[in-house]
Design an enzyme around this catalytic site. Structure first.
Site, PDB file in Angstrom:
ATOM      1  N   TRP A   1       0.815  -1.223   0.000  1.00 50.10           N
ATOM      2  CA  TRP A   1       0.000   0.000   0.000  1.00 50.10           C
ATOM      3  C   TRP A   1       0.840   1.260   0.000  1.00 50.10           C
ATOM      4  O   TRP A   1       0.517   2.218  -0.706  1.00 50.10           O
ATOM      5  CB  TRP A   1      -0.989  -0.023   1.164  1.00 50.10           C
ATOM      6  CG  TRP A   1      -2.064  -1.040   0.928  1.00 50.10           C
ATOM      7  CD1 TRP A   1      -2.253  -2.206   1.610  1.00 50.10           C
ATOM      8  CD2 TRP A   1      -3.072  -1.021  -0.099  1.00 50.10           C
ATOM      9  NE1 TRP A   1      -3.313  -2.906   1.080  1.00 50.10           N
ATOM     10  CE2 TRP A   1      -3.836  -2.195   0.039  1.00 50.10           C
ATOM     11  CE3 TRP A   1      -3.408  -0.130  -1.119  1.00 50.10           C
ATOM     12  CZ2 TRP A   1      -4.909  -2.506  -0.807  1.00 50.10           C
ATOM     13  CZ3 TRP A   1      -4.477  -0.425  -1.958  1.00 50.10           C
ATOM     14  CH2 TRP A   1      -5.216  -1.604  -1.789  1.00 50.10           C
TER      15      TRP A   1
ATOM     16  N   ASP B   1      -1.327   6.558   6.373  1.00 54.42           N
ATOM     17  CA  ASP B   1      -2.381   5.671   5.896  1.00 54.42           C
ATOM     18  C   ASP B   1      -2.571   4.607   6.980  1.00 54.42           C
ATOM     19  O   ASP B   1      -1.741   3.715   7.135  1.00 54.42           O
ATOM     20  CB  ASP B   1      -1.968   5.022   4.562  1.00 54.42           C
ATOM     21  CG  ASP B   1      -2.992   3.994   4.075  1.00 54.42           C
ATOM     22  OD1 ASP B   1      -4.014   3.787   4.760  1.00 54.42           O
ATOM     23  OD2 ASP B   1      -2.750   3.397   2.998  1.00 54.42           O
TER      24      ASP B   1
ATOM     25  N   LYS C   1     -12.097  -1.834   6.978  1.00 53.40           N
ATOM     26  CA  LYS C   1     -11.357  -2.830   7.756  1.00 53.40           C
ATOM     27  C   LYS C   1     -11.777  -2.819   9.227  1.00 53.40           C
ATOM     28  O   LYS C   1     -12.189  -3.837   9.737  1.00 53.40           O
ATOM     29  CB  LYS C   1      -9.862  -2.611   7.604  1.00 53.40           C
ATOM     30  CG  LYS C   1      -9.340  -3.209   6.297  1.00 53.40           C
ATOM     31  CD  LYS C   1      -8.764  -2.228   5.351  1.00 53.40           C
ATOM     32  CE  LYS C   1      -8.455  -2.876   4.003  1.00 53.40           C
ATOM     33  NZ  LYS C   1      -7.902  -1.914   3.052  1.00 53.40           N
TER      34      LYS C   1
HETATM   35  C1  LIG Z   1      -7.316  -1.459   1.923  1.00 52.02           C
HETATM   36  C2  LIG Z   1      -6.240  -0.482   1.986  1.00 52.02           C
HETATM   37  C3  LIG Z   1      -6.146   0.596   1.081  1.00 52.02           C
HETATM   38  C4  LIG Z   1      -7.104   0.767  -0.063  1.00 52.02           C
HETATM   39  O1  LIG Z   1      -8.324   1.205   0.392  1.00 52.02           O
HETATM   40  P1  LIG Z   1      -9.497   1.581  -0.618  1.00 52.02           P
HETATM   41  O2  LIG Z   1     -10.534   2.070   0.317  1.00 52.02           O
HETATM   42  O3  LIG Z   1      -9.866   0.333  -1.361  1.00 52.02           O
HETATM   43  O4  LIG Z   1      -9.012   2.628  -1.542  1.00 52.02           O
HETATM   44  C5  LIG Z   1      -5.126   1.491   1.249  1.00 52.02           C
HETATM   45  N1  LIG Z   1      -4.228   1.352   2.230  1.00 52.02           N
HETATM   46  C6  LIG Z   1      -4.284   0.337   3.109  1.00 52.02           C
HETATM   47  C7  LIG Z   1      -3.263   0.231   4.182  1.00 52.02           C
HETATM   48  C8  LIG Z   1      -5.280  -0.601   3.004  1.00 52.02           C
HETATM   49  O5  LIG Z   1      -5.328  -1.628   3.872  1.00 52.02           O
END
Ligand SMILES: *Cc1c(COP(=O)(O)O)cnc(C)c1O
Length: 395
Positions: free
Chosen positions: A137, A205, A229
Site C-alpha cells: 500500500w 495511511d 477494515k
Molecule cells: C485497503 C487499503 C487501502 C485501499 O483502500 P481503498 O478504500 O480500497 O481505496 C489502502 N491502504 C491500506 C493500508 C489498506 O489496507
C-alpha cells in the site's frame, strides 16, 4: 385497464426457523446472534471485513426504521435534522475515542484510501515530500504521488528488496520535507510501525489499523483510513486533518478535492455516504462499550499473540512472513506452510470449522488472518488450535 393485485403469499412471510438445521448448529462463541440466524462464521477477510454483530444489528434496524420515524436512515436528507444529529454524534464520539484536539478536523470522505493517495499531494505538496515504502500500500501511495509530483516525491526508505519482511531502516526524513508519508500497518505484508515516526507533517495511511489502538493524533498532520477494515462498510474514508495545513492548498485544486472545502461543509459538500457514516457511529458506540481504544488494543494484542505463539511454537512448521518480530502486525497475521498443497488442505479444513477467508494475498501466498476489532478472541483461539492440530497431523 386491469390493475395488478399483488397477493401476499407464503413467500412474503419470514421463514420459520428450520428446526432441523438449528438442531445441528454449532454455535460459535464470541457472537451474540439471534437463534433464527443459522450460523455466523469467523470471517478473516482483509476488507471489507467482519464487523461486530451488535453494530450490524443496530445498523440494520436503523436502515429499516430510524428511531420509529417510519423511514430509514438511508432515506432522509443529508441536510435534515436526523442525519445532522448522526453526523454530530459520529464526529463527537470519534474525537472522544481518539482524543482528537481542536487543532484537527474529522472528515468523512469518499473514494477510499486510494483517492487519498492522489488528493494528499494535490493539496499539500508545497515542496519535496518523503515516502517510506514498507509494503504493497505505501508503494502504491508513492507511485500515485510520483505521477503527480515527479521528482518531488522521494522514497527515502524501502524494504522491497526483502519482500517487505521488515520495516525499512534507517528512516531519516528531511525535517524540511512538505510531509512524511507512511503506511502504519501493511495489510498485505503484515508489518506495522509499533510506534509512528515523528515529523512536522506526518501523513499516515492507517486504513488497516484505524482505532484498533490509540493513535498519536496531536503530533500527526493527517491520518486517513478506508472504513472497510476496522470501522464499517466500504464507501467512507475517515480522514483526520490538522487545520493549519489548509493554508497550503493551491487555488487550482477543485473544491470537491479540497480538504478545506470538505471541512467548511462538515463533510456535506455533496451527498456524503450517509448509511456508511451511520454504521461508523454504531461502531464508535460499540468501541466505547468495549472500554475504548486502550481496551481494544489490549484485546487485539491477545488475539494476535494467540496466532503468533502458534507460529513460533510450531518448530518451524509455520513461517511468519515478517522476520522482524517487533514489526509484526496485530491486524493482519501472515504466515506460510511447508507447501502449497498443505496450504490448500489447511484452508479446506479451517473452512469446515467455520473459519473462512484465510487465503493469503495473491503476491504473497500462504495464509493471512485479518483479525480487526470485529474478530472475537474466540476466533483467534480456534485458529491457533487448528494450527496446532494441523501441524501435528501433517508434520
Ligand atoms: C485497503 C487499503 C487501502 C485501499 O483502500 P481503498 O478504500 O480500497 O481505496 C489502502 N491502504 C491500506 C493500508 C489498506 O489496507
Amino acid at each position: 385497464m386491469r390493475s395488478v393485485v399483488l397477493r401476499r403469499d407464503a413467500r412474503d412471510r419470514p421463514a420459520a426457523p428450520n428446526r432441523r438445521a438449528l438442531a445441528g448448529l454449532v454455535r460459535r462463541p464470541g457472537f451474540d446472534y439471534p437463534a433464527s440466524m443459522k450460523k455466523r462464521v469467523y470471517n478473516f477477510a482483509a476488507g471489507p471485513a467482519t464487523l461486530p454483530y451488535e453494530v450490524l444489528e443496530a445498523s440494520a434496524a436503523a436502515l429499516l426504521d430510524f428511531q420509529g420515524k417510519g423511514f430509514g436512515i438511508a432515506e432522509c436528507s443529508h441536510r435534515g435534522k436526523e442525519f445532522d444529529a448522526v453526523l454530530d454524534e459520529a464526529i463527537a464520539r470519534c474525537r472522544t475515542l481518539l482524543g482528537i484536539p481542536d487543532t484537527h478536523d474529522v472528515l468523512f470522505l469518499q473514494g477510499g484510501a486510494t483517492q487519498q493517495f492522489a488528493v494528499i499531494p494535490m493539496n499539500f505538496l508545497t515542496g519535496p515530500a518523503d515516502y517510506v515504502v514498507s509494503g504493497e500500500w505505501s508503494k502504491k501511495a508513492a507511485d500515485v504521488a510520483k505521477g503527480l509530483g515527479g521528482d518531488k516525491i522521494r522514497v527515502i526508505a524501502t524494504s522491497e528488496a526483502t519482500q517487505f519482511d521488515r520495516l525499512p531502516a534507517p528512516i531519516a526524513p528531511d525535517p524540511a520535507a512538505a510531509y512524511l508519508h507512511i503506511c502504519s500497518n501493511e495489510t498485505v505484508h503484515g508489518n506495522r510501525f509499533t510506534e509512528w515516526p515523528s515529523h512536522a507533517t506526518l501523513v499516515v495511511d492507517a486504513s488497516s489499523e484505524i482505532m484498533s489502538r490509540p493513535h498519536p493524533v496531536a503530533r500527526t498532520g493527517i491520518i486517513y483510513a478506508g472504513a472497510q477494515k476496522n470501522l464499517g462498510p466500504s464507501g467512507v474514508t475517515l480522514t483526520i486533518v490538522r487545520k493549519d495545513l489548509y493554508d497550503r492548498i493551491p487555488k487550482s485544486v477543485p473544491k470537491i478535492l479540497s480538504y478545506k472545502a470538505h471541512a467548511d461543509a462538515k463533510s456535506c459538500l455533496n451527498t456524503p455516504p450517509t448509511f456508511g457514516i451511520y454504521v461508523l457511529l454504531e461502531t464508535f458506540r460499540w468501541m466505547e462499550r468495549q472500554g475504548g481504544l486502550a481496551a481494544l488494543e489490549k484485546r487485539n494484542g491477545e488475539k494476535a499473540k494467540a496466532i503468533y505463539d502458534a507460529i513460533d511454537e510450531s518448530g518451524g512448521y509455520y513461517k511468519g512472513t515478517v522476520s522482524d518480530k517487533a514489526a509484526r502486525s496485530h491486524m493482519n497475521v501472515t504466515f506460510k506452510l511447508p507447501s502449497d498443497e498443505l496450504t490448500d488442505k489447511f484452508l479446506k479444513e479451517a473452512s469446515a470449522k467455520d473459519m473462512v477467508a484465510l487465503k493469503g494475498y495473491r503476491t504473497v501466498g500462504g495464509i493471512r488472518a485479518s483479525i480487526y476489532n470485529g474478530m472475537p478472541v474466540e476466533g483467534c483461539q480456534l485458529l491457533a488450535t487448528h494450527m496446532k492440530e494441523f501441524a501435528q497431523k501433517n508434520g
